[in-house]
Write a protein that holds these residues in place. Structure first.
Motif, short mmCIF file in Angstrom:
data_model
loop_
_atom_site.label_atom_id
_atom_site.label_comp_id
_atom_site.label_asym_id
_atom_site.label_seq_id
_atom_site.Cartn_x
_atom_site.Cartn_y
_atom_site.Cartn_z
N GLN A 148 73.56 59.13 57.87
CA GLN A 148 73.78 60.22 58.81
C GLN A 148 75.24 60.65 58.84
OE1 GLN A 148 71.83 58.57 62.46
NE2 GLN A 148 70.99 60.62 62.59
N LEU A 149 76.15 59.64 58.81
CA LEU A 149 77.58 59.94 58.83
C LEU A 149 77.98 60.74 57.60
CD1 LEU A 149 80.37 59.53 60.12
CD2 LEU A 149 80.55 57.38 58.84
N ILE A 150 77.49 60.33 56.43
CA ILE A 150 77.81 61.05 55.19
C ILE A 150 77.27 62.47 55.24
CG2 ILE A 150 77.35 61.12 52.70
CD1 ILE A 150 77.34 58.03 52.77
N LEU A 151 76.06 62.64 55.74
CA LEU A 151 75.45 63.98 55.84
C LEU A 151 76.23 64.86 56.81
CD1 LEU A 151 71.63 63.11 55.88
CD2 LEU A 151 72.89 64.31 54.08
N GLN A 152 76.70 64.27 57.93
CA GLN A 152 77.46 65.05 58.90
C GLN A 152 78.81 65.48 58.33
OE1 GLN A 152 77.43 63.43 62.81
NE2 GLN A 152 78.74 65.00 63.67
N TYR A 153 79.48 64.56 57.60
CA TYR A 153 80.74 64.92 56.94
C TYR A 153 80.51 66.06 55.94
CZ TYR A 153 83.37 60.84 58.58
OH TYR A 153 84.04 59.93 59.35
N ALA A 154 79.44 65.93 55.16
CA ALA A 154 79.15 66.93 54.14
C ALA A 154 78.90 68.29 54.78
CB ALA A 154 77.94 66.50 53.31
N LEU A 155 78.16 68.30 55.89
CA LEU A 155 77.87 69.56 56.58
C LEU A 155 79.13 70.19 57.15
CD1 LEU A 155 75.79 71.58 57.61
CD2 LEU A 155 75.49 70.14 59.65
N GLU A 156 80.02 69.37 57.76
CA GLU A 156 81.27 69.88 58.31
C GLU A 156 82.14 70.48 57.21
OE1 GLU A 156 83.13 66.72 60.45
OE2 GLU A 156 81.57 66.62 61.99
N TRP A 157 82.21 69.76 56.07
CA TRP A 157 83.02 70.26 54.95
C TRP A 157 82.44 71.54 54.40
CZ3 TRP A 157 81.92 71.29 49.85
CH2 TRP A 157 83.03 71.54 49.03
N PHE A 158 81.12 71.59 54.27
CA PHE A 158 80.47 72.78 53.73
C PHE A 158 80.70 73.99 54.62
CE2 PHE A 158 76.73 75.58 53.56
CZ PHE A 158 76.76 75.94 52.22
N ASN A 159 80.53 73.82 55.93
CA ASN A 159 80.72 74.94 56.86
C ASN A 159 82.15 75.42 56.89
OD1 ASN A 159 78.05 75.08 57.70
ND2 ASN A 159 78.33 73.58 59.33
N ALA A 160 83.10 74.50 56.68
CA ALA A 160 84.52 74.87 56.74
C ALA A 160 85.02 75.52 55.45
CB ALA A 160 85.38 73.63 57.03
N THR A 161 84.33 75.28 54.33
CA THR A 161 84.87 75.75 53.05
C THR A 161 83.97 76.70 52.28
OG1 THR A 161 83.94 73.83 51.87
CG2 THR A 161 86.18 73.61 52.75
N LYS A 162 82.76 76.94 52.75
CA LYS A 162 81.84 77.75 51.96
C LYS A 162 82.33 79.19 51.84
CE LYS A 162 78.75 78.93 55.84
NZ LYS A 162 77.37 78.84 56.35
N PRO A 163 82.30 79.74 50.63
CA PRO A 163 82.70 81.14 50.43
C PRO A 163 81.56 82.06 50.81
CG PRO A 163 82.01 80.18 48.36
CD PRO A 163 81.95 79.07 49.38
N PRO A 164 81.85 83.34 51.07
CA PRO A 164 80.77 84.27 51.37
C PRO A 164 79.90 84.49 50.15
CG PRO A 164 82.83 85.44 51.07
CD PRO A 164 83.16 83.98 51.07
N PRO A 165 78.63 84.78 50.32
CA PRO A 165 77.76 85.06 49.17
C PRO A 165 78.34 86.19 48.33
CG PRO A 165 76.47 84.84 51.17
CD PRO A 165 77.90 84.85 51.58
N PRO A 166 78.22 86.12 47.00
CA PRO A 166 78.82 87.12 46.13
C PRO A 166 78.30 88.53 46.35
CG PRO A 166 77.35 85.66 44.91
CD PRO A 166 77.54 85.04 46.26
N SER A 167 77.11 88.65 46.95
CA SER A 167 76.54 89.97 47.17
C SER A 167 77.14 90.67 48.39
CB SER A 167 75.02 89.87 47.34
OG SER A 167 74.72 89.03 48.45
N TYR A 168 77.91 89.95 49.20
CA TYR A 168 78.48 90.53 50.40
C TYR A 168 79.63 91.48 50.04
CZ TYR A 168 75.95 87.63 53.78
OH TYR A 168 74.98 87.05 54.56
N VAL A 169 79.74 92.55 50.82
CA VAL A 169 80.79 93.54 50.60
C VAL A 169 81.86 93.39 51.68
CG1 VAL A 169 81.33 96.00 50.46
CG2 VAL A 169 79.14 95.14 49.57
N PRO A 170 83.12 93.15 51.30
CA PRO A 170 84.18 93.01 52.30
C PRO A 170 84.55 94.34 52.95
CG PRO A 170 85.12 92.94 50.11
CD PRO A 170 83.63 92.99 49.93
N TYR A 171 84.87 94.31 54.24
CA TYR A 171 85.36 95.48 54.94
C TYR A 171 86.28 95.03 56.06
CZ TYR A 171 81.87 94.53 58.57
OH TYR A 171 81.12 93.95 59.56
N VAL A 172 87.05 95.94 56.60
CA VAL A 172 88.06 95.63 57.61
C VAL A 172 87.52 95.92 59.01
CG1 VAL A 172 90.38 96.16 58.48
CG2 VAL A 172 89.95 96.10 56.01
#
Length: 204
Positions: free
Chosen positions: A7-31
């Motif tokens: 559980q600890l490993i899974l929680q660490y992995a989820l926290e890291w993923f949420n903090a570092t995941k890039p936006p999907p490549p299909s997303y269009v940036p705007y201001v």
């Protein structure tokens, strides 16, 4: 024990993923234009932030209390020594809650630009998490005899707290409380109070 470790490993992995995941490549940036939003009448807004030096690993936190006009109530900056980014964010939230409670506010809104910290405080935390004690203290504060909510905002809406957190390295170890507005924060507070917008690139 193996189950807790998994559980600890899974929680660490989820926290890291949420903090570092890039936006999907299909997303269009705007201001978008973002600004600090004042609370409703009778509610104290607590903005907090953490700081982290990637070289020295020194961390700090800062926060402030404001009313529905955007007027300064109190603030703090704390030098925490060596630690993690998440630890700094949680200390900022805890000290902001503590300051508001000790100042007799009973209707409060907490805002943090750390989605990981907000998610951690909004879910159950296993006892083997290294920040279990600190996160539990934050949750106990939230669940005290008052009306309290915590939500995530963008950094562009949290500039005043960011400034206080970044100043923490200039103080000795421990908490520096401010009853008056620090000179370095005057312009920032004025901009927030009149709703000055700041640009941010988002994806959709």
């Amino acid at each position: 024990m193996p189950g807790d470790l998994q559980q600890l490993i899974l929680q660490y992995a989820l926290e890291w993923f949420n903090a570092t995941k890039p936006p999907p490549p299909s997303y269009v940036p705007y201001v978008v234009q973002l600004h600090w939003i004042a609370p409703t009448y009778g509610v104290c807004k607590i903005n907090t932030d953490g700081s982290h030096n990637s070289v020295s690993r020194f961390i700090g936190a800062g926060g402030l209390l404001r009313d529905n006009y955007g007027a300064w109530i109190k603030g703090f900056s704390v030098n925490l020594g060596v630690g993690s980014v998440l630890e700094a964010e949680l200390w900022g939230i805890f000290l902001g809650l503590h300051l508001a409670w000790e100042s007799s506010f009973r209707f409060v809104e907490v805002e943090s630009d750390s989605s990981v910290a907000v998610a951690l405080l909004s879910s159950s935390t296993i006892s083997t998490h290294p920040l279990f004690s600190l996160s539990s203290c934050c949750k106990l504060k939230v669940q005290a005899g008052w009306r309290c909510s915590i939500k995530h905002i963008f950094r562009k809406q949290n500039v005043a707290a960011d400034v206080l957190a970044s100043k923490s390295s200039e103080f000795g170890p421990g908490v520096q409380y401010f009853t008056e507005v620090p000179a370095f924060l005057v312009n920032c507070l004025a901009a927030d109070a009149i709703g000055v917008s700041r640009s941010r690139v988002v994806c959709a």
